[in-house]
Structures are given as structure tokens and as C-alpha cells.
Design a protein around this motif. Sequence first.
Motif, mmCIF file in Angstrom:
data_model
loop_
_atom_site.group_PDB
_atom_site.id
_atom_site.type_symbol
_atom_site.label_atom_id
_atom_site.label_comp_id
_atom_site.label_asym_id
_atom_site.label_seq_id
_atom_site.Cartn_x
_atom_site.Cartn_y
_atom_site.Cartn_z
ATOM 1 N N HIS A 486 55.579 27.772 28.927
ATOM 2 C CA HIS A 486 56.895 27.411 28.396
ATOM 3 C C HIS A 486 57.901 27.274 29.543
ATOM 4 O O HIS A 486 58.756 26.377 29.532
ATOM 5 C CB HIS A 486 57.384 28.483 27.418
ATOM 6 N N TRP A 531 59.197 25.355 22.064
ATOM 7 C CA TRP A 531 57.983 24.619 22.363
ATOM 8 C C TRP A 531 56.880 24.976 21.370
ATOM 9 O O TRP A 531 56.712 26.138 20.988
ATOM 10 C CB TRP A 531 57.486 24.920 23.768
ATOM 11 N N GLU A 744 64.364 28.593 29.671
ATOM 12 C CA GLU A 744 63.770 29.024 28.406
ATOM 13 C C GLU A 744 64.583 30.156 27.779
ATOM 14 O O GLU A 744 64.852 30.153 26.567
ATOM 15 C CB GLU A 744 62.320 29.458 28.649
#
Length: 753
Positions: A486, A531, A744
Motif C-alpha cells: 500500500h 487500496w 497512506e
Amino acid sequence: MPERIAQFITIGGRVQGVGFRPFVYRAARAHALAGWVRNANGSVEIHVEGERAQLQGFVDTLLNEAPPLSAPGPLAIRPCASTRLRGFSILDSTAASEADVHLPADGFVCADCLNELHDPANRRYRYPFINCTQCGPRYTLITGLPYDRPMTAMRGFTLCAACRREYEDAGDRRFHAEPIACPVCGPHLQFVSGDKTLSGDETALAAAVAQLRAGKIVAVKGVGGYHLMCDARNDPAVAALRARKPRPAKPLAVMFRDLDSLRDAVHFDTDDAALLSSPARPIVLLRKRNTNPLSAAIAPGLGEIGCMLPYSPLHDLLLHDFGGPLVASSGNLSGEPVLTANAEAQARLRHLADAFLHHDRPIVRPADDPVYRRIAGAPRPLRLGRGLAPLELELPAALAQPVLALGSHMKNTVCLAWGTRAVVSPHIGELDSARSLDTLARVAADLQDLYQVRAATLLVDHHPGFGYRRFARDSGLPLAAVWHHHAHASALAAEFEDISEWIVFAWDGVGLGEDMSLWGGEAFAGAPGRWRRAASWRPFRLPGGDKAGREPWRAAAALLWETGAPAAFAPPALHQAWAARLNSPGSSSVGRLLDAAAALCGICTEASFEGEAPMRIEACASDIAPDGTCIDAAALTLPLAADAQGVWRSDWAPLLPMLADATQPASRRAARFHLSLAEALVAQAKQLRGDTGIRTVGLTGGVFQNRLLTETAALALAAAGFSVRLPQRVPMNDAGLSFGQVIEFLYRQHTKT
């Protein structure tokens, strides 16, 4: 009579350590203005008085003619009371309540200084530490801000009368150049070999050159650390360096005096020349000429050489006097950060180097050399370092609190982020040694001190075995974990603000996945913070776990065993352990597929460094062209099917008979393997486009450092109607992971709110 007005101007961005105050001074004098300029915490403040037209001309100059090493932010201008000043001056720096720090990177000597360096009539003729406001060391020299001489490693060198005059002369190029020095008052060289110590710049330099000509290895102190240097054309010297380090096969960087001296060794174009000659002076991977004069042991089995030009005046003199190219390998023990201190370097490198060329200008913090490779028409950073880092990036939204991301275990960097800013550190290295972990802790503290920001949360990878886990626990700060792939995907997405939905292929060695297996061949759909794993590869179990990264034959055995085929080259006991699922974690790694393919083709069964097998199989397949054409080679179409969780998986099994067919040349098998991977990637992308409607594809992760695979896939994707994106400023390998962790975390934070 025209009205006299006064303005207070604040300029942020990279405006300290780049000659900005002298530039402001000269601009104000040119427009006949009164006032002053000074450094505040990370910004420049200007009080200026004059007629309105003069002020407008001054502002235009600030916006349009800033020093080349600067990157000024927007100007904040407000009216203020006139103090009836009569001249313009540079004031002492002041501390502001809120710091907006932008650290300058180190730069090579400018053309003016280079001319002086080789001018016998100049008082700095052949002085190894020449610099001015336009060039020279910055990040590795600064101890704190505001950027003034007492806040640099030069504070111990008192200016002589001549340097003082230049420093105080507004018309001089060294006006307020903080690292200013000369042979009278500045740093000097020292040569050490065994019990012999020689002082004096010319004496020390001549002794070092004599050692290099004699085929010896010399540890040379530069701007951000030491290099281990030897004659790049001398086979025994290169062999000795490899044996001592030990570094049996990993390619060695080579420093050339100038572009002309590169022409016999490598192919390069005008874009490559511009990158090589830029102030950052990075290492650039360039294709070998068949008749190059370098030792064959520089990059054995590979088609490229890491080339660089001198990045300091000392290196320029060294290459000039030596008269040929020099190996310039990082002055460290393999995997550790580059060494910076004289005594420590001499102690830790004494079994590697025959002699040392020291100097007495302290290196405040290490900065290894940056590395670039041209992929898909643009230079892509593979390693951040001297001249390019700390890399300052703008975040797409504001963080609620400052964070420090600790990145990965391999190719480690850290990233400090606050507000809408992120700063990625220079390359630290692999976290397998105590010194690497000490350096990580030092860099983490250093960034927070310099930028005057304290992290409230540490971001870490989910893998529990990463070397920095103890450091993270001991910090006492809250931890937030981010999945490895990710972070890869988010780092890439953050470079392209105009795209909201992505298909991102994150292919690398291994990283812990959400199902606790070792991922490395994933395709995600979505965006940072959300994601979804949408495609991958048929999983296989790696006998010996981490050992497979250095022993590609293990990955080859795994693929054979998964399909019920024998692997005669593998010990029976290992097969028994694999069958019993002992120390044989599941994986979907394309990096390990590359390892297996290299082993099955007989190209590389044992790797002496991380990534050796993929590098060798790419070089072996070099006959292939990016458009997919190759002598008698064609892709194998691999099956693609959805698993029980709805993840589309490509099956590598049809590749095995082709790879193991010893009647075919290894180069043809390697070429077909690359073509097949690229075709499988495009097939996955088409399937996901049908499922999601997304037409933007990103390629990231260490596997896409493979230019052959990446360019073949990118061309096929474009032909299929996709918009293809690759990293531009952040490395696609694990060196970019710390920035991806920040992105993220940022989007998870905004999703929650």
C-alpha cells in the motif's frame, strides 16, 4: 515629488544557503532602494523603502532572477511604516516564532569557482575547498538554522583578512558565502598510509595520486562521506577492492573527469549529459561500449556502468592529476551507511584501504551518492543522496499532527512530515547492523532538530522483524502500521495529484501482505487509503524463507515442486521441509520469479547482493527491444483466473519448460520470460479495466527498476489505451517506502474524518 513608500516582504521556500540575501542586497542597490534583509527561521525577511515604480521593479527581480540553487516560495508583501533609511544592509539573522525551514542540498562547484580552481593567477588556485554563494556543500555542512557561519562546520575556521573582505563586499561573488575559505584560513588535506602522515594540500594530493597509479586503494573523504577509490582500468586493483570489501559481483561506480572522458566507456545523450553535469552530480547508469577501457570487473555480467563526474573540487583535482577514471565505491562496510569521521573511517576501513586522503572540514551528517537510471524516457531516482536529499515534497492535504515514517528494512530512508510538507532523508542503508540503526536514530533526530518539528506518531511497516522495531518501541511514541505494498502504491499516486482512481502494479522482492504471506506481485485498484488487492500471481512457498533472496536456486526449486516436478539441484532434506511447510512461507513475489528464472536459465544460482539475479537476467535478455521484438522470441500467454476471494491471478507454470530448456540460448529464454511477464501484466490491467473502468495504470516497486520489463510493459499498456505513470522524484524501490507510508496514513486520516 514621487511618494516614498515602505514594504515588508517575507519569502519562504529554499532561500537559505543559496546566496539569496546577497542577491536581495544587489537587487535593492540596483533599484536604488533603502532597507535591509535578514534570515529568519527558514525564510528571508526584507524591509524596503523607495518609490512605487522602484519597488515594483525590485519585486519583479526577486521573482524572475533568483539564484539557481534557490527555490523561493510565494512573496508575502505588506505595507509598513517608513523608517527613512538611507542605505541597504544585511542584518544578523533572527529567530521567528514559527519555523518554515527549507534545507539546501550540496552542490558541485560552479563554473566561476572551477575557473578559479585552475587559474594559476588566482589565490585559490588548486584549493580543494573552493566555493561561493552559488555552489558548494550545504546540507552536510549545516549544524542548525538560521544559516550563518557559526551554524556550520566552518565555525572553527576563522576568516583571514582577504576572505573577510570578500565576505563583506556586496559586489563580490562570496558576499555572505558562509562556507567561504582559502588556503590561508580554510580546511586542508592530510595523507595517511601506515605510519606515514603527510600534510599540506599539494603534498597529500600527490601522495594519493601516486598510490592510485601504483594500483593501490585509497579512502578519500568527500562532501558527504568517504569513497574507496582505485584505478578503474587496473584489473588487479579492482579485484583487490572486491576481495577486501568483500563485494564479489555488485557493480562499482566509476568517476570520470569530464564528459569527454566518458565517451570511450559508455553511450550517453544530451539528456544524460545534463543529468551527469547537474549540481547534484548523481551516479547515472549508462550502457557500456563494447570496447570500453575499464576493467571487466567493474560491472561483471551487466550491460551498464554507474558513471559520475567529480562532485567536489577535491575530486576534480584528483581526477585531473590522476589522468583517468577511478572506481568510487561508497566508503563503508557493505550495507552500512557511508563513513564520515576521519578516525572512524581509518579504524573501520583499515583492512580495505592502503591509504587515506583525509581533510579537516567536519561532515555534519552522511550523504551517500544519489543514483539514477533512465527508464521509459525519463531519469528515475533509484537512490536519494548527496545533492538531492533531503527531498522536500508537498503533501496533497494537511496532516493533523507531525509524523515520522521509518520506511523499510532494506534501502532505508525516513520521512518527516507535518502540515502539507514531507522531507525524505538521504539513503541510510540496510538495517542489519548496529551502526545502521544508530544512523537511522541520528538522522531521525537530526531532521526533527533542523526542521524544528517533533513527530507525534511513528509510521512503521507491518512486518514485525524490521530492524527499527526496537527504536520505534523505545521512542515511547504511538505507532501506526502501514502495509508494505500500500505504501508503494501511495508513494506513486502522490506524485500525480490529478488522478483519483488507479490500477497500480506493485512488484518487488517481498513485503508482508494482509493475509500474512509474502507479497510482491500485486495489482491494486483504488486510491491512497483505500487500496483493494485486485490481481496477483499464483502463490508458491519459498524453502528457507529469507534465504531465497540470496539463493535464487531456492525459488527455482519452489516453482518446480509446486508443479510436481523434481528439482535435482536441491537437497532432499530441503524438499522434505518444504513439503512439511517448515520455514516455507507463501509468496506471490515477481522478484522471486525473476530469481527463479535466472537460476533455471543458468544465469545466477547464488547471489552475492540483493537483486543480483534480476539484474543479470535483464542484462542477458538485452537483445530484446522495448517494442517486444526479439530474435526468434515471443511471449508465452499465461492463464489468468480469479481465485476464491475474487483476486485475478496469473499462472507462471507454463514458463517452466521454456526456462529449463537448455537447448535454447539463455538470452532467448530470458527475453521470452520478460515478454511473458509484460504480457501478463497487460492482461491483468485489461481485466481490471473491465471490472472497474479505471484507465490509469501505475508501475512501482523494485522490479520496475528493470528497464527492459518496464518499457516493454509501458509501451504495450499505452497501445492498449491506458495512461501509464511511473515515479518521477521518489524512488520506486523501498527507498520510497517512507514517503508512501506518510501518504497512506494521511489518506486514512482524512477518510476517518
